[in-house]
Design an enzyme around this catalytic site. Structure first.
Site, PDB file in Angstrom:
ATOM      1  N   ASP A 165       0.822  -1.136   0.292  1.00  0.00           N
ATOM      2  CA  ASP A 165       0.420   0.131  -0.113  1.00  0.00           C
ATOM      3  C   ASP A 165       0.880   1.108   0.144  1.00  0.00           C
ATOM      4  O   ASP A 165       2.391   1.092   0.420  1.00  0.00           O
ATOM      5  CB  ASP A 165      -0.717  -0.050   1.315  1.00  0.00           C
ATOM      6  N   GLY A 195      -4.202   4.600  -7.263  1.00  0.00           N
ATOM      7  CA  GLY A 195      -5.115   5.819  -6.654  1.00  0.00           C
ATOM      8  C   GLY A 195      -6.560   5.460  -6.324  1.00  0.00           C
ATOM      9  O   GLY A 195      -6.590   4.486  -7.549  1.00  0.00           O
ATOM     10  N   SER A 254      -5.330  13.477 -15.509  1.00  0.00           N
ATOM     11  CA  SER A 254      -6.237  13.193 -16.078  1.00  0.00           C
ATOM     12  C   SER A 254      -7.319  14.788 -16.744  1.00  0.00           C
ATOM     13  O   SER A 254      -6.625  15.898 -16.475  1.00  0.00           O
ATOM     14  CB  SER A 254      -7.357  12.829 -14.943  1.00  0.00           C
ATOM     15  N   TYR A 263     -11.823  14.004  -6.652  1.00  0.00           N
ATOM     16  CA  TYR A 263     -10.968  12.818  -7.248  1.00  0.00           C
ATOM     17  C   TYR A 263     -10.593  13.866  -8.459  1.00  0.00           C
ATOM     18  O   TYR A 263      -8.985  13.969  -8.146  1.00  0.00           O
ATOM     19  CB  TYR A 263     -11.987  12.229  -8.029  1.00  0.00           C
ATOM     20  N   LYS A 304      -6.292  15.348  -8.913  1.00  0.00           N
ATOM     21  CA  LYS A 304      -5.204  14.553  -9.807  1.00  0.00           C
ATOM     22  C   LYS A 304      -4.898  16.431  -9.988  1.00  0.00           C
ATOM     23  O   LYS A 304      -3.128  16.513 -10.176  1.00  0.00           O
ATOM     24  CB  LYS A 304      -6.189  14.536 -10.854  1.00  0.00           C
ATOM     25  N   ASN A 362     -10.858   9.771 -22.211  1.00  0.00           N
ATOM     26  CA  ASN A 362     -11.586   8.822 -21.461  1.00  0.00           C
ATOM     27  C   ASN A 362     -10.686   6.888 -21.765  1.00  0.00           C
ATOM     28  O   ASN A 362     -11.471   7.036 -23.436  1.00  0.00           O
ATOM     29  CB  ASN A 362     -12.611   8.465 -22.203  1.00  0.00           C
ATOM     30  N   TYR A 402     -26.803  10.246 -19.478  1.00  0.00           N
ATOM     31  CA  TYR A 402     -27.007  10.832 -18.920  1.00  0.00           C
ATOM     32  C   TYR A 402     -27.243  11.824 -19.815  1.00  0.00           C
ATOM     33  O   TYR A 402     -26.245  13.017 -19.908  1.00  0.00           O
ATOM     34  CB  TYR A 402     -26.477  11.412 -17.493  1.00  0.00           C
TER      35      TYR A 402
HETATM   36  N1  LIG Z   1     -10.104   4.796 -15.897  1.00  0.00           N
HETATM   37  C1  LIG Z   1     -10.040   5.834 -16.257  1.00  0.00           C
HETATM   38  O1  LIG Z   1     -11.042   6.853 -16.805  1.00  0.00           O
HETATM   39  C2  LIG Z   1      -8.897   6.837 -16.578  1.00  0.00           C
HETATM   40  C3  LIG Z   1      -8.940   8.108 -16.824  1.00  0.00           C
HETATM   41  C4  LIG Z   1      -8.264   9.485 -16.265  1.00  0.00           C
HETATM   42  C5  LIG Z   1      -6.662   8.919 -15.554  1.00  0.00           C
HETATM   43  N2  LIG Z   1      -7.005   7.903 -14.508  1.00  0.00           N
HETATM   44  C6  LIG Z   1      -5.911   7.867 -13.798  1.00  0.00           C
HETATM   45  O2  LIG Z   1      -5.372   6.708 -14.096  1.00  0.00           O
HETATM   46  C7  LIG Z   1      -4.731   6.209 -13.304  1.00  0.00           C
HETATM   47  C8  LIG Z   1      -4.905   4.613 -13.577  1.00  0.00           C
HETATM   48  O3  LIG Z   1      -6.597   4.004 -13.588  1.00  0.00           O
HETATM   49  P1  LIG Z   1      -7.034   2.856 -13.226  1.00  0.00           P
HETATM   50  O4  LIG Z   1      -8.345   3.097 -15.075  1.00  0.00           O
HETATM   51  O5  LIG Z   1      -6.562   1.813 -14.766  1.00  0.00           O
HETATM   52  O6  LIG Z   1      -7.216   2.558 -12.047  1.00  0.00           O
HETATM   53  P2  LIG Z   1      -7.478   0.951 -11.716  1.00  0.00           P
HETATM   54  O7  LIG Z   1      -8.256   0.908 -10.670  1.00  0.00           O
HETATM   55  O8  LIG Z   1      -8.346  -0.044 -12.563  1.00  0.00           O
HETATM   56  O9  LIG Z   1      -5.964   0.757 -11.299  1.00  0.00           O
HETATM   57  C9  LIG Z   1      -5.483   1.642  -9.734  1.00  0.00           C
HETATM   58  C10 LIG Z   1      -4.570   0.372  -9.075  1.00  0.00           C
HETATM   59  O10 LIG Z   1      -3.908   1.177  -8.168  1.00  0.00           O
HETATM   60  C11 LIG Z   1      -4.049   0.642  -6.568  1.00  0.00           C
HETATM   61  N3  LIG Z   1      -4.255   0.928  -6.095  1.00  0.00           N
HETATM   62  C12 LIG Z   1      -5.066   2.013  -5.599  1.00  0.00           C
HETATM   63  N4  LIG Z   1      -4.452   3.067  -4.039  1.00  0.00           N
HETATM   64  C13 LIG Z   1      -3.569   2.502  -3.708  1.00  0.00           C
HETATM   65  C14 LIG Z   1      -2.740   2.333  -2.991  1.00  0.00           C
HETATM   66  N5  LIG Z   1      -3.036   3.009  -1.758  1.00  0.00           N
HETATM   67  N6  LIG Z   1      -1.144   1.628  -2.870  1.00  0.00           N
HETATM   68  C15 LIG Z   1      -1.202   0.828  -3.850  1.00  0.00           C
HETATM   69  N7  LIG Z   1      -2.178   0.457  -5.123  1.00  0.00           N
HETATM   70  C16 LIG Z   1      -3.158   0.890  -5.218  1.00  0.00           C
HETATM   71  C17 LIG Z   1      -5.579  -0.425  -7.013  1.00  0.00           C
HETATM   72  O11 LIG Z   1      -5.249  -1.674  -6.219  1.00  0.00           O
HETATM   73  C18 LIG Z   1      -5.628  -0.636  -8.794  1.00  0.00           C
HETATM   74  O12 LIG Z   1      -5.468  -1.391  -9.048  1.00  0.00           O
HETATM   75  C19 LIG Z   1      -5.447   6.993 -11.403  1.00  0.00           C
HETATM   76  O13 LIG Z   1      -4.357   7.114 -11.406  1.00  0.00           O
HETATM   77  C20 LIG Z   1      -6.473   6.961 -12.426  1.00  0.00           C
HETATM   78  O14 LIG Z   1      -7.014   7.941 -12.193  1.00  0.00           O
HETATM   79  C21 LIG Z   1      -7.938   6.451 -15.418  1.00  0.00           C
END
Ligand SMILES: NC(=O)c1ccc[n+]([C@@H]2O[C@H](COP(=O)([O-])OP(=O)(O)OC[C@H]3O[C@@H](n4cnc5c(N)ncnc54)[C@H](O)[C@@H]3O)[C@@H](O)[C@H]2O)c1
Length: 333
Positions: free
Chosen positions: A59, A83, A125, A151, A155, A181, A220
């Site tokens: 973590d 995150g 993001s 959230y 960022k 996206n 939506y």
């Molecule tokens: N998916 C989207 O639409 C999107 C868009 C813009 C930005 N992002 C950013 O991209 C990144 C990855 O997104 P994603 O869609 O793969 O999300 P995801 O939730 O699939 O992956 C994030 C990973 O982080 C891990 N995690 C969370 N808190 C943690 C902690 N304290 N310690 C260790 N591990 C931890 C989770 O278990 C998960 O596997 C994130 O930072 C997200 O905010 C995602």
């Protein structure tokens, strides 16, 4: 061989990036606490790449474990995906989001600085642009005001933390990638977006409607000033997005760099739905629901900077994303 630490590497975008890294000859360590992903993803990554990343169930809030990891390993790059990312949950539990996302980033950067590791790529993001009406977003536009939820504010705040860290540490490099996206998954269908709990993004919802786990898709708003009345967004195939991280690493330079990662082309919610129906051959139940507060009508990336400076371009289409999503869906049955 260069070694990369990927935080959140069993998550959706992280796991796709790990595949690209392994296929390009990097050695990969993953940190994840599995709060929103599954350990089985490691086996799927190995099945696809024939290489196994090293997994650390850590973590990022645990500074001792992080320090121990950095004491025992040297990394050429850190890709920081980990995150919390559920917009609605962040409104209900803002302190959880500020604590987790901000402290994780600070702990990570502190450990990097203490161990002389100077290169980070951060998952930001398009949400940092806030509610300004563009609809095409460029990196030079103002960020930080009018962000609709905690959230998104985390960022923005992490972007600022990285900028200040670079200003204070001339050897430190931070590349901030503002994703639009992400949709789709690896063409093998072995990994994909499969969040624990109620999904927030549109494709996992579509998948759950297709499998009958959710009754219908809520669209939506159908009275926006757009060609079909529904919101238009810039959907980028996650494999293209993953490749953007390698391009960012390969072009990293001192100080802060910021890039939009998107296709530059908008697609409406109804067009996305039609693409899924055409790929699957089935109609998907949907209803029109009221607009969500904070949603802008249209938003897409101007990706010119990443195209030029990173020599990165998107290659995959919405149809590719739908084909790959259906393959992933099949593998889940
Ligand atoms: N998916 C989207 O639409 C999107 C868009 C813009 C930005 N992002 C950013 O991209 C990144 C990855 O997104 P994603 O869609 O793969 O999300 P995801 O939730 O699939 O992956 C994030 C990973 O982080 C891990 N995690 C969370 N808190 C943690 C902690 N304290 N310690 C260790 N591990 C931890 C989770 O278990 C998960 O596997 C994130 O930072 C997200 O905010 C995602």
């Amino acid at each position: 061989m260069q070694k990369v630490l990927v935080t959140g590497g069993t998550g959706y975008i992280g796991s796709h990036t790990v595949i690209e890294l392994l296929n390009s000859g990097y050695e990969v360590d993953i940190i994840d606490n599995l709060s929103n992903s599954k350990a089985e993803t490691i086996a799927a990554i190995e099945a696809i790449t024939k290489k196994r990343p090293t997994f650390h169930n850590i973590d990022l809030l645990n500074r001792e474990s992080l320090t121990e990891l950095f004491d025992n390993n040297h990394y050429d790059f850190v890709l920081h995906f980990a995150g919390l990312k559920a917009v609605g949950e962040s409104v209900e539990k803002p302190l959880l989001y500020y604590r987790t996302n901000l402290d994780s980033a600070i702990n990570l950067v502190e450990a990097m600085l203490a161990h002389g590791i100077n290169n980070i790529v951060f998952s930001s993001s398009a949400t940092v642009y806030g509610r300004q009406y563009s609809p095409e977003y460029v990196e030079t536009m103002q960020v930080g005001s009018g962000i609709a939820n905690p959230y998104g504010r985390t960022k923005y705040m992490i972007e600022e933390i990285l900028k200040d860290t670079c200003a204070a540490n001339p050897d430190f490099s931070a590349t901030i990638l503002r994703y639009f996206n992400p949709i789709g998954n690896h063409p093998s269908g072995l990994i994909g977006e499969n969040p624990n709990g109620i999904p927030n993004n549109i494709m996992p919802v579509i998948m759950r409607v297709a499998t009958g786990q959710i009754k219908e898709l809520n669209v939506y708003g159908n009275d926006y000033d757009t060609p079909d009345g529904t919101c238009r967004r810039d959907y980028i195939h996650v494999v293209d997005l993953a490749k953007g991280h390698l391009a960012a690493m390969q072009h990293i330079k001192p100080g802060v760099s910021v890039y939009n990662l998107g296709t530059g082309k908008p697609t409406s919610v109804l067009e996305l739905l039609a693409a899924f129906e055409s790929a699957s051959g089935h109609e998907l139940p949907h209803v029109f629901a009221p607009r969500r507060s904070g949603d802008v009508a249209e938003m897409w990336a101007n990706p010119s900077l990443a195209n030029q400076e990173l020599n990165w371009h998107t290659n995959l289409t919405i149809a590719d994303a739908m084909r790959d999503t259906l393959k992933f869906l099949e593998s889940q049955r």
